[in-house]
Design an enzyme around this catalytic site. Structure first.
Site, PDB file in Angstrom:
ATOM      1  N   TYR A 144      36.722  52.688  46.936  1.00 18.83           N
ATOM      2  CA  TYR A 144      35.962  53.455  45.949  1.00 18.83           C
ATOM      3  C   TYR A 144      36.247  54.938  46.101  1.00 18.83           C
ATOM      4  O   TYR A 144      36.348  55.471  47.231  1.00 18.83           O
ATOM      5  CB  TYR A 144      34.554  53.324  45.922  1.00 18.83           C
TER       6      TYR A 144
ATOM      7  N   GLN B 199      31.107  54.301  35.654  1.00 18.51           N
ATOM      8  CA  GLN B 199      30.963  53.001  35.693  1.00 18.51           C
ATOM      9  C   GLN B 199      31.523  52.756  36.969  1.00 18.51           C
ATOM     10  O   GLN B 199      32.872  52.997  37.301  1.00 18.51           O
ATOM     11  CB  GLN B 199      31.630  52.098  34.456  1.00 18.51           C
ATOM     12  N   LEU B 200      30.971  52.250  37.997  1.00 19.39           N
ATOM     13  CA  LEU B 200      31.521  51.820  39.247  1.00 19.39           C
ATOM     14  C   LEU B 200      32.596  50.998  39.259  1.00 19.39           C
ATOM     15  O   LEU B 200      32.737  49.960  38.480  1.00 19.39           O
ATOM     16  CB  LEU B 200      30.226  51.006  40.103  1.00 19.39           C
ATOM     17  N   HIS B 201      33.597  51.454  39.756  1.00 24.14           N
ATOM     18  CA  HIS B 201      35.059  50.695  39.946  1.00 24.14           C
ATOM     19  C   HIS B 201      35.799  50.644  41.138  1.00 24.14           C
ATOM     20  O   HIS B 201      35.771  51.769  41.907  1.00 24.14           O
ATOM     21  CB  HIS B 201      36.026  51.157  38.592  1.00 24.14           C
ATOM     22  N   LEU B 202      36.198  49.485  41.397  1.00 26.61           N
ATOM     23  CA  LEU B 202      36.825  49.195  42.573  1.00 26.61           C
ATOM     24  C   LEU B 202      38.538  49.575  42.419  1.00 26.61           C
ATOM     25  O   LEU B 202      39.007  48.739  41.436  1.00 26.61           O
ATOM     26  CB  LEU B 202      36.686  47.740  43.258  1.00 26.61           C
TER      27      LEU B 202
END
Ligand code: AMP
Length: 767
Positions: free
Chosen positions: A654, A662-665
């Protein structure tokens, strides 16, 4: 009166001949002023019989100019009188530019033509003709200000830290401006290589290297540093225009606030000597604005024009990157809630301007304390607006913080795209039916917002009483929302003094003032309610708070202040069914997509689907299961890629401070073989500690309930180093050419704990 037909050719004359000729003819001066303002001012200065009353009218605004003969000051033009009455503040103008960018010449040209007392403080000569120190410049500037003079700070001022002490010289009576001479490095370097006899002895080939080094580290100034006006000049025409603008500012005049000729503040330095001396086939993109158009259709990727000042500055275009650079989002004050409002009731409703300006300033003052760091901006279309100048003068008298309340010249519907001013809320001088039409601001706002605003307004109310305001959240389908970043429109209805409009108060100013006061109270309260839905706003220039955070609003959903162009991933995560073409995999918990601007051969994003989980900083223990699922899905795709190409090495992690909501890997191969990898910040965001390995994040959340955020901006500005052998490289092309061949093992730390897949094992590494 002045006659157009009296135009005569002056441009080919030698100035001294022109002056001799001109003083025989007032009309001649006026005409010259139209075409050669600097020479005309000079002519007036040297001629006791003639002065130009309103020098701001120079440069194409001949019809508003009046002449004063034999000292008899009889301005006939009402507008000229208004401007004359206004008290001009002293100015500290910081020149910002590389050596040989023309800072001293700029000052000299302004001072030669200006009727305002200016002092040039030059660090190269301040010490009895020799170079001196910054404290000496500060001391000298403070002394000149005390004497009532305006001051040019003639030093490079290329870094924020170099400017901060000079900005502190500002106050209620002193405005601080920056004039940025951002001329091509090539030009500065060729000037420097040629020049002799420079007062600071910076000349010749060695100096060119100094310029290059300085340009590599340049930080363009921002309004959030405390400047009330910044003028960006990118070529010699811009410089000439800026000279004319400043030369025309008399002791009583003020210049409008804001950024002019603005360039993308996140765009770093143009290329220095490295580029200049490079062979033509080589390209160097380090820290430069992308040279080729970027892909995609993001709303963010629009071409911007700056608002044009009345000084006749040419509009300039700037390109906003479609692929935001990580960590850069919170570096300006664009996240601070800001209300732009027009003057209520003073146009079509004919309310008295003096009274209205008193009320505006009184109400602003009343609300200042309640607004936290939020800002209020009074907007009008023209610099000659009387209400703007009255309010500016009265606000200055009351020492109202000019960083939190200021006036702005521009179209309220295009403040961001044309003026670079981000206002998340705008006020509309509405009619009682809350309907479009009627001309003025109301028609413009309804027109710019489209049908979405009309429908959203009618959902809330069918009419408005004078003295009231109505807050309307703007649907994301409205162009005002997605182009300008406006999240709310507040309709306000003020008192009417125009007998041809409904509810005329027949000149009853006792009632009228009360209604106008109520209208502004209601407007500011409405804005307060919007601003208060946001939890925290990063302090200006701070990166540590990350992108603006969201808070639950009354309906239990979050409102947010992420720019619409940064919400693409959020939109996909929330409605994957609407993005079939992009979505590779979707479940209740997550969505997998290809990164639209892949920075390597393989680059996927695994998006979390929880609303409100915007970034790593939001992650808590309850998200542990989700993090593990995201990691597992990332690994599954990794194995697929490895099956297709066994030479790949993949890392999952991350960004400490993401650019997109928006949380994104990130699942990214370590070849970094991609034309989309253009910036130093791109590289450093994937190869320094700014990139948080998924395995570490999971461990930290498991052990401590949250992940460590390494948000130091220095990480992104670090020198370019190979992620395998750690060798340093001067620019992205050189780095890329190196990494395409580097076969060194990855650093030991990366080879631990499964940070790289497949797991690389060296005999000396812990398993
Ligand atoms: P971060 O800096 O961690 O927020 O990374 C955001 C990533 O999203 C970058 O790698 C961008 O290339 C990528 N990106 C930006 N816009 C889009 C989009 N519309 N669709 C897919 N990926 C995108």
């Amino acid at each position: 009166m002045l006659k157009e037909k009296s135009i005569f050719p002056v441009t080919n004359q030698r100035p001294e001949r022109v002056l001799t000729f001109l003083i025989t003819s007032i009309e001649g001066i006026c005409l010259l002023a139209r075409y050669q303002p600097t020479i005309a001012l000079e002519a007036c200065k040297n001629t006791p019989r003639i002065s130009i009353i309103n020098k701001q009218c120079l440069g194409g605004k001949l019809k508003t100019m009046e002449m004063d003969i034999d000292g008899a000051s009889k301005p006939k033009d009402e507008k000229a009188c208004e401007q004359e009455k206004e008290k001009g503040k002293q100015i500290v103008a910081l020149l910002v530019g590389a050596p040989a960018s023309g800072k001293s010449t700029f000052c000299e040209n302004v001072m030669r033509a200006s009727s305002r007392p200016w002092v040039r403080i030059c660090q190269d000569t301040i010490n009895n003709g020799k170079a001196g120190s910054k404290p000496l410049c500060l001391k000298s500037a403070a002394a000149s200000l005390k004497e009532g003079k305006s001051v040019f700070i003639d030093r490079c001022n290329l870094g924020k830290d170099q400017r901060v002490d000079f900005v502190k010289l500002g106050g209620s009576e002193v405005e601080v401006h920056a004039v940025v001479l951002d001329l091509p490095a090539k030009l500065c370097i060729s000037r420097i290589a040629k020049r002799t006899g420079h007062e600071g002895n910076l000349q010749g080939g060695k100096a060119a290297a100094v310029v290059n080094r300085m340009l590599q580290n340049k930080e363009l100034p921002k309004l959030s540093e405390g400047f009330s006006r910044i003028t960006f000049c990118r070529n010699e025409t811009d410089v000439e225009t800026a000279v004319n603008t400043y030369a025309a500012v008399g002791p009583l005049d003020t210049l409008s606030h804001g950024c002019f000729g603005q360039k993308d503040p996140s765009a770093k330095t143009q290329l220095g000597i490295l580029k200049f001396l490079k062979r033509p086939h080589e390209t160097d993109t380090q820290d430069s604005v992308p040279s080729q158009p970027t892909e995609g259709n993001s709303q963010c990727g629009k071409t911007q024009e700056t608002v044009s000042s009345s000084s006749g500055m040419a509009n300039q275009k700037i390109k906003v990157s479609e692929d935001p650079v990580p960590g850069s989002i919170s570096q300006d004050d664009s996240d601070v809630p800001t209300l732009a409002f027009p003057s209520i009731s003073t146009a079509d409703f004919q309310f008295n301007l003096e009274k209205a300006s008193d009320i505006i300033v009184q109400k602003v003052e009343e609300f200042m304390d309640k607004l936290g760091n939020a800002k209020l901006v009074l907007v009008d279309l023209t610099e000659r607006s009387k209400i703007l100048s009255l309010v500016r003068a009265k606000a200055a008298e009351k020492n109202i913080d000019s960083k939190r309340f200021f006036t702005f010249v521009g179209d309220i519907c295009q403040l961001y795209t044309k003026g670079g001013l981000r206002c998340n809320v705008i006020a509309n001088a509405a009619n009682w039916r809350l309907k479009p039409g009627g001309g003025g601001v109301n028609a413009a706002i309804f027109n710019a917002a489209g049908a979405a605003l009309e429908a959203a307004t009618m959902d809330r109310a069918k009419s408005l009483h004078p003295g009231n305001a109505l807050v309307v959240p703007l649907p994301s389908t409205s162009p005002l929302y997605y182009k300008e970043g406006v999240t709310h429109v507040i309709h306000v209805l003020g008192p009417n003094m125009n007998p041809n409009r409904p509810n005329c108060l027949d000149n009853d100013y006792i009632k009228g003032c009360k209604v106008l006061e109520d209208a502004y109270s209601s407007l500011f309260k409405g804005f307060l309610s919007v601003a208060n839905t946001q939890v925290s706003f990063p302090s200006s220039g701070s990166i540590s708070s990350g992108p603006s955070k969201l808070k639950e609003d009354t309906s239990g959903t979050k409102t947010n202040s992420w720019a619409p162009c940064l919400q693409a991933l959020y939109n996909i995560a929330m409605q994957p069914e609407k993005h079939n073409k992009q979505v590779l995999e979707a479940s209740d918990d997550l969505v997998v997509i290809n990164d639209m601007y892949p920075k390597a051969k393989r680059h996927l994003l695994v998006l979390a689907r929880i609303k409100g989980l915007d970034c790593l900083a939001d992650v808590r223990k309850e998200h542990l299961h989700l993090l593990k699922t995201m990691h597992e899905v990332g690994l599954r795709w990794t194995n697929k890629f490895l099956g297709e190409d066994a030479s790949l090495v993949i890392r999952l992690g991350y960004h400490s401070i993401p650019s997109m909501r928006q949380l994104h890997l990130h699942v990214i191969s370590q070849d970094f073989d991609s034309k989309c990898l253009k910036h130093k910040k791109h590289w450093n965001s994937f190869t320094t500690a700014f990139f948080r390995d998924s395995v570490d994040v999971i461990e930290e959340v498991n052990n401590h309930g949250k992940a460590t955020i390494l948000d130091d901006n220095k990480l992104l500005s670090m020198e370019l180093r190979c992620h395998r052998c750690r060798s340093a490289h001067p620019n992205i092309p050189r780095l890329k050419s190196h990494i395409s061949n580097c076969q060194d093992p990855f650093p030991a730390e990366l080879q631990k704990k499964g940070r790289l897949v497949p797991v690389h094992t060296n005999s000396d590494i812990d398993p």
